[in-house]
Scaffold this active site. Structure first.
Site, PDB file in Angstrom:
ATOM      1  N   PHE A   1       1.809  -3.481   3.893  1.00 30.07           N
ATOM      2  CA  PHE A   1       2.146  -4.851   4.279  1.00 30.07           C
ATOM      3  C   PHE A   1       3.569  -5.162   4.083  1.00 30.07           C
ATOM      4  O   PHE A   1       4.094  -4.707   3.101  1.00 30.07           O
ATOM      5  CB  PHE A   1       1.363  -5.796   3.649  1.00 30.07           C
ATOM      6  CG  PHE A   1      -0.020  -6.014   4.339  1.00 30.07           C
ATOM      7  CD1 PHE A   1      -0.518  -5.209   5.526  1.00 30.07           C
ATOM      8  CD2 PHE A   1      -0.877  -6.893   3.760  1.00 30.07           C
ATOM      9  CE1 PHE A   1      -1.685  -5.324   5.951  1.00 30.07           C
ATOM     10  CE2 PHE A   1      -2.229  -7.207   4.699  1.00 30.07           C
ATOM     11  CZ  PHE A   1      -2.567  -6.356   5.417  1.00 30.07           C
TER      12      PHE A   1
ATOM     13  N   HIS B   1      -9.559   2.452   1.545  1.00 27.02           N
ATOM     14  CA  HIS B   1      -8.085   2.275   1.356  1.00 27.02           C
ATOM     15  C   HIS B   1      -8.069   1.513  -0.074  1.00 27.02           C
ATOM     16  O   HIS B   1      -8.475   0.375  -0.632  1.00 27.02           O
ATOM     17  CB  HIS B   1      -7.872   1.142   2.274  1.00 27.02           C
ATOM     18  CG  HIS B   1      -6.281   0.879   2.383  1.00 27.02           C
ATOM     19  ND1 HIS B   1      -5.575   1.586   1.557  1.00 27.02           N
ATOM     20  CD2 HIS B   1      -5.437   0.318   3.160  1.00 27.02           C
ATOM     21  CE1 HIS B   1      -4.158   1.287   1.761  1.00 27.02           C
ATOM     22  NE2 HIS B   1      -4.207   0.567   2.665  1.00 27.02           N
TER      23      HIS B   1
ATOM     24  N   HIS C   1      -1.673   8.135   6.415  1.00 30.75           N
ATOM     25  CA  HIS C   1      -1.733   6.937   5.701  1.00 30.75           C
ATOM     26  C   HIS C   1      -3.289   6.484   6.422  1.00 30.75           C
ATOM     27  O   HIS C   1      -4.308   6.106   5.547  1.00 30.75           O
ATOM     28  CB  HIS C   1      -0.737   5.839   5.987  1.00 30.75           C
ATOM     29  CG  HIS C   1      -0.968   4.609   5.342  1.00 30.75           C
ATOM     30  ND1 HIS C   1      -1.366   4.491   4.198  1.00 30.75           N
ATOM     31  CD2 HIS C   1      -1.370   3.536   6.090  1.00 30.75           C
ATOM     32  CE1 HIS C   1      -1.556   2.984   4.022  1.00 30.75           C
ATOM     33  NE2 HIS C   1      -1.318   2.409   4.892  1.00 30.75           N
TER      34      HIS C   1
ATOM     35  N   GLU D   1       0.972   5.587  13.703  1.00 32.25           N
ATOM     36  CA  GLU D   1       1.251   6.656  12.744  1.00 32.25           C
ATOM     37  C   GLU D   1       1.135   8.049  13.578  1.00 32.25           C
ATOM     38  O   GLU D   1       2.176   8.609  13.601  1.00 32.25           O
ATOM     39  CB  GLU D   1       0.198   6.775  11.570  1.00 32.25           C
ATOM     40  CG  GLU D   1       0.416   8.036  10.579  1.00 32.25           C
ATOM     41  CD  GLU D   1      -0.422   7.958   9.397  1.00 32.25           C
ATOM     42  OE1 GLU D   1       0.095   8.798   8.503  1.00 32.25           O
ATOM     43  OE2 GLU D   1      -1.277   7.112   9.454  1.00 32.25           O
TER      44      GLU D   1
ATOM     45  N   CYS E   1       0.797  -1.253   0.105  1.00 32.54           N
ATOM     46  CA  CYS E   1      -0.182   0.188  -0.041  1.00 32.54           C
ATOM     47  C   CYS E   1       0.900   1.367  -0.148  1.00 32.54           C
ATOM     48  O   CYS E   1       0.260   2.210   0.070  1.00 32.54           O
ATOM     49  CB  CYS E   1      -0.812  -0.118   1.116  1.00 32.54           C
ATOM     50  SG  CYS E   1      -2.163  -1.506   1.231  1.00 32.54           S
TER      51      CYS E   1
ATOM     52  N   LYS F   1      -8.895   8.616   3.599  1.00 28.44           N
ATOM     53  CA  LYS F   1      -9.304   7.166   3.365  1.00 28.44           C
ATOM     54  C   LYS F   1     -10.772   7.354   4.373  1.00 28.44           C
ATOM     55  O   LYS F   1     -11.587   6.198   4.062  1.00 28.44           O
ATOM     56  CB  LYS F   1      -8.382   6.143   4.043  1.00 28.44           C
ATOM     57  CG  LYS F   1      -7.378   6.008   3.074  1.00 28.44           C
ATOM     58  CD  LYS F   1      -6.311   4.868   3.713  1.00 28.44           C
ATOM     59  CE  LYS F   1      -5.139   4.914   2.976  1.00 28.44           C
ATOM     60  NZ  LYS F   1      -3.958   5.872   2.885  1.00 28.44           N
TER      61      LYS F   1
END
Length: 411
Positions: A398, A339, A302, A313, A162, A334
């Site tokens: 990931f 996402h 993110h 984060e 991502c 998002k």
């Protein structure tokens, strides 16, 4: 070294398939999350996603081209076409050997793969398409763009989960800055909303199951968040050396001034609990941009709407910015678009470029009950009009891949 600017942008997203529609919906807090109608979700735990609407591939790309391309490549091709037209570049007046493509996808042509597995099981090997492999491979989108625009410069399909969009933009930025190319297509694309993907993420308890209220499902930094919402689409930017752009009197959205990457080196799916990798990527991006933390006016987070991710984060931002972290608006796109996996970074870079150009920070919607551990200024509910000069955009993936880019308003 060359300065690098953004001169064209194109998008396919759950809240709009062109830049102006996307931007208007984003700043108005419109959610693009809806009930999945592409396949039967009766037995699925999660029944919602950010599905692309009003996208007729045959109309956009032509019937023959649409038929042979997987959906993720269709999205990338459509977004690249928009970006090219927006940039007003002309193939007859540029050096195609200095035109490159860095466009990635995390999962590639999973729809094509599933369709052909079904054909194999039901009707035998003779019914499997000979075009299966070129349609499903992750570099198909980058290759298709390169072929269509005769781009003979470097072509790459980065796979950093991502973080792909930011990885592609950052690496393309480095090439232009070093003077190796003049113009690059850069960004990401994804079309992974399938029954298989939803089932897998659902069984991993990673997805929101707020099925009765899709628009409220993506809730970054909210105490009642219950997972991310899978989405699809593409975000493609035209990056160009400033000298090349000035020679043709190009419109400029923003300047790319920094890029940083890191690895959590921690876990295949979980973020580092203290946000160490995120901190290192942001720190590297600011160092690369030759700016100090107090020069950042806005952060595009993110912020996937997962418990661990949002907290880590937030911790990373606090570690890098100290007390100043509480003064910097942090926005979570998002919350509206879900996402978009490999497409997320490209789309969010477009949103940040528009923020710098228009002086508007999009809101984080659905932040009704802030998590006590997430206590920064997340621009809740409503867009904020303010002067923003420099913005930071985060993308994490990931495997612990982290990539951050820094954009500056072009004066």
């Amino acid at each position: 070294m060359e300065r690098v600017v953004i001169t064209g942008m194109g998008i396919v997203s759950p809240i709009g398939n062109n830049i102006q529609t996307f931007w208007n919906n984003l700043i108005n807090g419109e959610s693009g999350i809806s009930t999945i109608d592409k396949f039967d979700v009766t037995n699925q735990k999660t029944k919602i996603a950010g599905v692309i609407k009003d996208f007729a591939a045959a109309e956009v790309l032509g019937k023959n081209e649409a038929r042979r391309l997987d959906r993720f490549t269709q999205f990338a091709s459509a977004a690249a076409e928009q970006a090219w037209v927006d940039s007003k570049l002309d193939l007859d007046h540029i050096d195609v050997e200095r035109l490159g493509v860095y466009v990635g996808s995390g999962i590639g042509g999973i729809e094509t793969l599933i369709e052909n597995i079904d054909l194999l099981r039901q009707k035998g090997p003779r019914r499997v398409s000979p075009s299966l492999v070129p349609a499903m491979i992750s570099n198909a989108a980058a290759a298709q763009i390169s072929i269509k625009w005769k781009a003979m410069g470097p072509s790459l399909s980065p796979v950093s989960a991502c973080a792909i969009g930011n990885t592609a933009i950052g690496e393309a930025f480095k090439l232009i800055r070093l003077g190796e190319v003049d113009v690059m297509f850069a960004g990401g694309t994804e079309a992974a909303i399938t029954d298989l993907s939803i089932a897998s993420f659902g069984n991993a308890t990673a997805l929101s199951t707020r099925n009765d209220d899709p628009a409220k499902a993506s809730r970054p930094f909210d105490e009642n968040r219950d997972g991310f919402v899978m989405s699809e689409g593409a975000g493609i930017l035209i990056l160009e050396s400033l000298s090349h752009a000035l020679r043709r009197n190009a419109k400029i959205y923003a300047e790319v001034i920094g890029y940083g990457a890191s690895s959590d080196a921690h876990h295949i799916v979980a973020t580092h609990p203290e946000g160490k990798g995120a901190y290192l990527a942001m720190k590297a991006a600011l160092k690369n941009a030759k700016i100090s933390p107090d020069e950042i006016d806005v952060i595009s987070a993110h912020a996937t709407s997962t418990k661990v991710g949002d907290i880590s984060e937030t911790m990373a931002i606090k570690q890098l910015f100290g007390k100043q972290a509480y003064q910097i608006p942090v926005t979570a796109n998002k919350s509206m678009i879900g996402h978009m996996l490999g497409a997320a970074g490209g789309v969010e870079a477009i949103a940040l470029a528009m923020s710098l150009k228009e002086g508007i920070i999009p809101p984080t919607i659905n932040l009704d009950h802030p998590d006590p551990l997430c206590d920064l200024d997340y621009v809740p509910s409503f867009a904020r009009q303010m002067k923003v000069n420099i913005g930071l955009s985060n993308s994490f993936g990931f495997g612990g891949h982290n990539a951050a880019i820094v954009l500056r308003k072009y004066e």
